[in-house]
Design a protein around this motif. Structure first.
Motif, PDB file in Angstrom:
ATOM      1  N   GLY A   1       0.805  -1.222   0.000  1.00  0.00           N
ATOM      2  CA  GLY A   1       0.000   0.000   0.000  1.00  0.00           C
ATOM      3  C   GLY A   1       0.834   1.266   0.000  1.00  0.00           C
ATOM      4  N   TYR A   2       2.086   1.185  -0.412  1.00  0.00           N
ATOM      5  CA  TYR A   2       2.969   2.341  -0.465  1.00  0.00           C
ATOM      6  C   TYR A   2       3.128   2.827  -1.910  1.00  0.00           C
ATOM      7  CZ  TYR A   2       5.036   2.376   4.239  1.00  0.00           C
ATOM      8  OH  TYR A   2       5.264   2.514   5.575  1.00  0.00           O
ATOM      9  N   ILE A   3       2.697   4.046  -2.168  1.00  0.00           N
ATOM     10  CA  ILE A   3       2.983   4.638  -3.474  1.00  0.00           C
ATOM     11  C   ILE A   3       4.281   5.427  -3.330  1.00  0.00           C
ATOM     12  CG2 ILE A   3       2.234   6.346  -5.172  1.00  0.00           C
ATOM     13  CD1 ILE A   3      -0.605   5.496  -4.649  1.00  0.00           C
ATOM     14  N   SER A   4       5.219   5.153  -4.201  1.00  0.00           N
ATOM     15  CA  SER A   4       6.499   5.849  -4.119  1.00  0.00           C
ATOM     16  C   SER A   4       6.759   6.612  -5.406  1.00  0.00           C
ATOM     17  CB  SER A   4       7.629   4.841  -3.882  1.00  0.00           C
ATOM     18  OG  SER A   4       8.876   5.455  -4.120  1.00  0.00           O
ATOM     19  N   PHE A   5       7.003   7.924  -5.252  1.00  0.00           N
ATOM     20  CA  PHE A   5       7.411   8.720  -6.402  1.00  0.00           C
ATOM     21  C   PHE A   5       8.926   8.922  -6.397  1.00  0.00           C
ATOM     22  CE2 PHE A   5       2.899  10.172  -6.136  1.00  0.00           C
ATOM     23  CZ  PHE A   5       2.524   9.653  -7.359  1.00  0.00           C
ATOM     24  N   GLY A   6       9.603   8.030  -5.692  1.00  0.00           N
ATOM     25  CA  GLY A   6      11.056   8.167  -5.617  1.00  0.00           C
ATOM     26  C   GLY A   6      11.787   7.008  -6.249  1.00  0.00           C
ATOM     27  N   GLN A   7      11.085   6.202  -7.044  1.00  0.00           N
ATOM     28  CA  GLN A   7      11.730   5.025  -7.618  1.00  0.00           C
ATOM     29  C   GLN A   7      12.934   5.369  -8.509  1.00  0.00           C
ATOM     30  OE1 GLN A   7      10.306   3.391  -5.181  1.00  0.00           O
ATOM     31  NE2 GLN A   7      10.760   1.618  -6.427  1.00  0.00           N
ATOM     32  N   PRO A   8      12.906   6.528  -9.214  1.00  0.00           N
ATOM     33  CA  PRO A   8      14.115   6.861 -10.010  1.00  0.00           C
ATOM     34  C   PRO A   8      15.372   6.936  -9.139  1.00  0.00           C
ATOM     35  CG  PRO A   8      12.293   8.248 -10.677  1.00  0.00           C
ATOM     36  CD  PRO A   8      11.829   7.502  -9.452  1.00  0.00           C
TER      37      PRO A   8
ATOM     38  N   VAL B   1       8.293  11.837   0.583  1.00  0.00           N
ATOM     39  CA  VAL B   1       9.683  11.768   1.062  1.00  0.00           C
ATOM     40  C   VAL B   1      10.542  11.045   0.033  1.00  0.00           C
ATOM     41  CG1 VAL B   1       9.666   9.595   2.415  1.00  0.00           C
ATOM     42  CG2 VAL B   1      11.045  11.502   3.173  1.00  0.00           C
ATOM     43  N   ASN B   2       9.953  10.103  -0.679  1.00  0.00           N
ATOM     44  CA  ASN B   2      10.704   9.413  -1.721  1.00  0.00           C
ATOM     45  C   ASN B   2      10.949  10.317  -2.919  1.00  0.00           C
ATOM     46  OD1 ASN B   2      11.436   6.459  -1.326  1.00  0.00           O
ATOM     47  ND2 ASN B   2       9.414   6.564  -0.409  1.00  0.00           N
ATOM     48  N   LEU B   3       9.960  11.151  -3.219  1.00  0.00           N
ATOM     49  CA  LEU B   3      10.147  12.124  -4.298  1.00  0.00           C
ATOM     50  C   LEU B   3      11.295  13.068  -3.931  1.00  0.00           C
ATOM     51  CD1 LEU B   3       9.181  13.304  -6.996  1.00  0.00           C
ATOM     52  CD2 LEU B   3       7.566  14.710  -5.736  1.00  0.00           C
ATOM     53  N   ALA B   4      11.302  13.473  -2.656  1.00  0.00           N
ATOM     54  CA  ALA B   4      12.379  14.355  -2.185  1.00  0.00           C
ATOM     55  C   ALA B   4      13.726  13.657  -2.340  1.00  0.00           C
ATOM     56  CB  ALA B   4      12.134  14.733  -0.732  1.00  0.00           C
ATOM     57  N   LEU B   5      13.753  12.366  -2.076  1.00  0.00           N
ATOM     58  CA  LEU B   5      14.999  11.606  -2.229  1.00  0.00           C
ATOM     59  C   LEU B   5      15.461  11.622  -3.693  1.00  0.00           C
ATOM     60  CD1 LEU B   5      17.089   9.625  -0.819  1.00  0.00           C
ATOM     61  CD2 LEU B   5      15.685   7.803  -1.771  1.00  0.00           C
ATOM     62  N   ALA B   6      14.482  11.470  -4.599  1.00  0.00           N
ATOM     63  CA  ALA B   6      14.829  11.491  -6.027  1.00  0.00           C
ATOM     64  C   ALA B   6      15.449  12.837  -6.406  1.00  0.00           C
ATOM     65  CB  ALA B   6      13.592  11.202  -6.880  1.00  0.00           C
ATOM     66  N   VAL B   7      14.882  13.906  -5.848  1.00  0.00           N
ATOM     67  CA  VAL B   7      15.415  15.250  -6.121  1.00  0.00           C
ATOM     68  C   VAL B   7      16.850  15.337  -5.592  1.00  0.00           C
ATOM     69  CG1 VAL B   7      15.159  17.706  -5.612  1.00  0.00           C
ATOM     70  CG2 VAL B   7      13.131  16.325  -6.088  1.00  0.00           C
ATOM     71  N   ILE B   8      17.055  14.835  -4.382  1.00  0.00           N
ATOM     72  CA  ILE B   8      18.396  14.885  -3.769  1.00  0.00           C
ATOM     73  C   ILE B   8      19.400  14.101  -4.628  1.00  0.00           C
ATOM     74  CG2 ILE B   8      19.761  14.089  -1.779  1.00  0.00           C
ATOM     75  CD1 ILE B   8      17.210  14.634  -0.067  1.00  0.00           C
ATOM     76  N   VAL B   9      19.006  12.888  -5.014  1.00  0.00           N
ATOM     77  CA  VAL B   9      19.924  12.041  -5.798  1.00  0.00           C
ATOM     78  C   VAL B   9      20.221  12.690  -7.145  1.00  0.00           C
ATOM     79  CG1 VAL B   9      20.174   9.782  -6.937  1.00  0.00           C
ATOM     80  CG2 VAL B   9      19.214   9.913  -4.646  1.00  0.00           C
ATOM     81  N   PHE B  10      19.187  13.284  -7.743  1.00  0.00           N
ATOM     82  CA  PHE B  10      19.367  13.967  -9.025  1.00  0.00           C
ATOM     83  C   PHE B  10      20.428  15.063  -8.907  1.00  0.00           C
ATOM     84  CE2 PHE B  10      17.916  17.297 -12.079  1.00  0.00           C
ATOM     85  CZ  PHE B  10      18.208  16.605 -13.244  1.00  0.00           C
ATOM     86  N   TYR B  11      20.300  15.909  -7.879  1.00  0.00           N
ATOM     87  CA  TYR B  11      21.256  17.011  -7.736  1.00  0.00           C
ATOM     88  C   TYR B  11      22.624  16.533  -7.267  1.00  0.00           C
ATOM     89  CZ  TYR B  11      17.888  20.427  -9.108  1.00  0.00           C
ATOM     90  OH  TYR B  11      16.995  21.142  -9.862  1.00  0.00           O
ATOM     91  N   LEU B  12      22.630  15.473  -6.481  1.00  0.00           N
ATOM     92  CA  LEU B  12      23.929  14.917  -6.066  1.00  0.00           C
ATOM     93  C   LEU B  12      24.707  14.448  -7.283  1.00  0.00           C
ATOM     94  CD1 LEU B  12      23.229  12.733  -2.874  1.00  0.00           C
ATOM     95  CD2 LEU B  12      24.710  14.735  -3.025  1.00  0.00           C
TER      96      LEU B  12
ATOM     97  N   ARG C   1      10.701  11.947 -14.139  1.00  0.00           N
ATOM     98  CA  ARG C   1      10.354  10.570 -14.516  1.00  0.00           C
ATOM     99  C   ARG C   1       9.811   9.782 -13.318  1.00  0.00           C
ATOM    100  NH1 ARG C   1      10.691  11.533 -19.249  1.00  0.00           N
ATOM    101  NH2 ARG C   1       8.742  10.424 -19.092  1.00  0.00           N
ATOM    102  N   ALA C   2       9.539  10.516 -12.224  1.00  0.00           N
ATOM    103  CA  ALA C   2       9.159   9.852 -10.973  1.00  0.00           C
ATOM    104  C   ALA C   2       7.873   9.041 -11.089  1.00  0.00           C
ATOM    105  CB  ALA C   2       9.019  10.896  -9.858  1.00  0.00           C
ATOM    106  N   ALA C   3       6.982   9.515 -11.959  1.00  0.00           N
ATOM    107  CA  ALA C   3       5.684   8.843 -12.038  1.00  0.00           C
ATOM    108  C   ALA C   3       5.701   7.631 -12.963  1.00  0.00           C
ATOM    109  CB  ALA C   3       4.622   9.840 -12.487  1.00  0.00           C
ATOM    110  N   ASP C   4       6.773   7.490 -13.756  1.00  0.00           N
ATOM    111  CA  ASP C   4       6.799   6.414 -14.771  1.00  0.00           C
ATOM    112  C   ASP C   4       6.469   5.020 -14.218  1.00  0.00           C
ATOM    113  OD1 ASP C   4       7.300   8.248 -16.662  1.00  0.00           O
ATOM    114  OD2 ASP C   4       9.294   7.537 -17.222  1.00  0.00           O
TER     115      ASP C   4
END
Lengths: 229, 322
Positions: free
Chosen positions: B50-57, B111-122, B239-242
């Motif tokens: 039941g977890y939707i994650s927008f941080g899979q990228p 929070v996963n989306l935020a992680l994707a943003v962090i990884v992207f900029y890192l 691409r988070a929603a893909d």
């Protein structure tokens, strides 16, 4: 020889600022069925939740089999053998009856379903049915059947007969008696004839306090219980 | 009989994918297979826990970059690279999982989306020294040939990815049938009720998180080996929603859903992007349409019809009450 299996001493509980339970003292012995009666909002469900670890008491203690339960997490309380069966009869509706029972077995490592089937033979016929497709009575059977796996020390059952047909209630009455030979029961129930038929002890709860204790079979009657409602 | 039906189904599916390779371009087929692995992790998170994650990228990038670092800086064996990629995803999931799985679904998604943003900029700005920023890491020519299945040959890579996808699928099938799968579903339905039985929801969710994101990292590592290149674009929040779209399109919580979703999504993208410039807009409308008419997704809607047609009998559940 009956001994004390569950003991509640000076229990106080609150939801935020609203105090709900006040200095509750009660005990359950092995082989006993103990009932809590009281009006809606008296604090009966809160009492069960506090014992089961779902609500942290503000003070007081809950002891089971000489082990302090207060402060334990709810899953540890259940693992220890004090299991709570809530009122709403919400089983895992997307899982089959078999899977629901497997959940009970896996947690307790008790895979002997014979006892469950002996109490509730109908469950054998419903094994592959999704629990969401069961009737209220069948769900209650499943919840109780699942809870008795692993031979818990105490079952805390909240309003087990609410909304059930009289035939099912009559069946549960005899089943509770049989279960109590191995597992003590603490039941919150408004069905006074049922309470009087099966309970060895009755606590009357009013406004978060225990206002009476009917400690022997002779003193337990519908009229006696009604006095405190 | 039931098991036979399932295994027959997956054998047929992967055989069809293999046959489709004859008629469809290899890059398209490789994309479909890797994307289906990517979506399997996401499908497990959404459908079972039941977890939707927008941080899979982000997890895709962890796997891809771990593999890429190995192949760019240390070694040349692509199989070891893929293993390093999975381990990278596993370790990261174990480190951040205990923080993230405490959250419920909506906060978990964000929070996963935020992680994707962090990884992207890192990867794009902060760690330019080792990631080479937007230029990315190129290592296609560094990957060594391997015996039996040489992953530097696209057709061999396809066979390897097909076998791996079948294995991952079988693993999720096993999980779904196991008591752990039932625990995951139970925690999704009602976590309190599961605690009544003595289960620790946190442990169940953490394990699911680690399994799902390690699968995503595997997909990332496969992308890295297949393309011989990684760039921050892989972790792009755009691409988070893909994977979520593919999961929903295929049918949430169904075992065939990720495969069907990957074929449909990649196919639509491929075909429509050749015909229309702003293909994302069209896919957006198409998704809205699918949600409205078939909220169970393509496979979720087709499966009951197919089952009835193929097996000509009703399941026990469809009989209703006695």
């Amino acid at each position: 020889m009956s001994r004390e299996i569950l003991s509640v001493k000076g229990l106080n509980a609150a939801y935020g600022e609203a105090k709900v339970l006040f200095d509750i003292d009660m005990s359950v012995n092995t082989g006993q069925i103990v009932a809590c009666v009281g009006r809606n909002g008296a604090g009966k469900t809160t009492l069960l939740k506090s014992i089961a670890g779902f609500l942290k008491p503000t003070s007081g203690s809950v002891t089971a089999d000489n082990t302090l339960l207060s402060g334990m997490k709810s899953y540890d309380v259940a693992k220890f053998g004090v299991k709570y069966i809530p009122q709403d009869k919400k089983v895992f509706f997307d899982l089959t009856v078999r899977e629901n029972l497997e959940l009970g077995s896996y947690a307790t490592k008790d895979y002997n379903w014979d006892q469950v089937i002996a109490y509730f033979p109908k469950l054998r016929l419903l094994m592959e049915r999704k629990a969401g497709h069961l009737s209220g009575g069948e769900r209650q059977m499943l919840m109780i059947g699942r809870a008795i796996l692993g031979r818990p020390k105490v079952l805390l059952i909240d309003e087990p007969t609410e909304g059930l047909a009289p035939g099912i209630v009559a069946q549960l009455k005899s089943t509770f008696r049989e279960i109590s030979l191995k597992t003590s029961l603490l039941i919150v129930e408004q069905n006074l004839p049922l309470v009087c038929a099966i309970a060895d002890k009755v606590y009357a709860v009013k406004d978060g306090r225990i206002v009476a204790e009917l400690g022997d079979k002779e003193s337990i009657s519908v009229a006696a219980c009604e006095r405190y409602l | 009989m039931n098991a036979l039906r399932w295994w027959w189904g997956i054998l047929l599916t992967f055989a069809l994918l293999g046959i489709a390779r004859v008629f469809l371009p290899l890059p398209f087929m490789n994309e479909v297979v890797i994307f289906s692995i990517y979506a399997m992790g996401c499908n497990f998170l959404i459908g079972r826990v039941g977890y939707i994650s927008f941080g899979q990228p982000a997890y895709l990038a962890f796997g891809a970059y771990a593999c890429a670092f190995y192949l760019f800086y240390f070694g040349t064996n692509p199989y070891v690279g893929i293993l390093v990629g999975v381990l990278g995803g596993l370790i990261v999931s174990l480190l951040i999982g205990p923080l993230f799985v405490r959250l419920r679904s909506d906060y978990f998604a964000m929070v996963n989306l935020a992680l994707a943003v962090i990884v992207f900029y890192l990867t794009q700005k902060v760690l330019v020294g080792i990631t080479h920023g937007d230029n990315g890491l190129w290592f296609l020519t560094r990957i060594s040939s391997t015996p039996l299945l040489d992953l530097t040959i696209p057709s061999h890579f396809f066979i390897f990815s097909l076998l791996l996808a079948a294995l991952v699928w079988a693993f999720y099938k096993y999980l779904d049938d196991s008591i752990y799968g039932a625990c995951c579903l139970a925690t999704k339905i009602n976590e309190n009720k599961l605690q009544f039985l003595g289960y620790h929801n946190f442990s169940i969710r953490l394990l699911a998180f680690v399994i799902a994101n390690s699968t995503t990292a595997l997909a990332g590592a496969m992308y890295a080996v297949y393309l011989g290149f990684v760039s921050p674009e892989m972790a792009s929040p755009s691409r988070a929603a893909d994977p979520v779209i593919v999961t929903i399109l295929g049918g949430v919580g169904t075992l065939f859903g990720p495969i069907v979703g990957a074929i449909a999504y990649t196919g639509m993208k491929d075909v429509i992007s050749k015909l229309i410039g702003n293909w994302e807009l069209f896919i957006g409308f198409l998704l809205v349409f699918i949600m409205l008419v078939a909220d169970k997704g393509i496979w979720g809607s087709l499966a009951p019809v197919l089952e009835k047609w193929l097996f000509r009998r009703k399941s026990p559940d469809s009989r209703g009450h006695d």
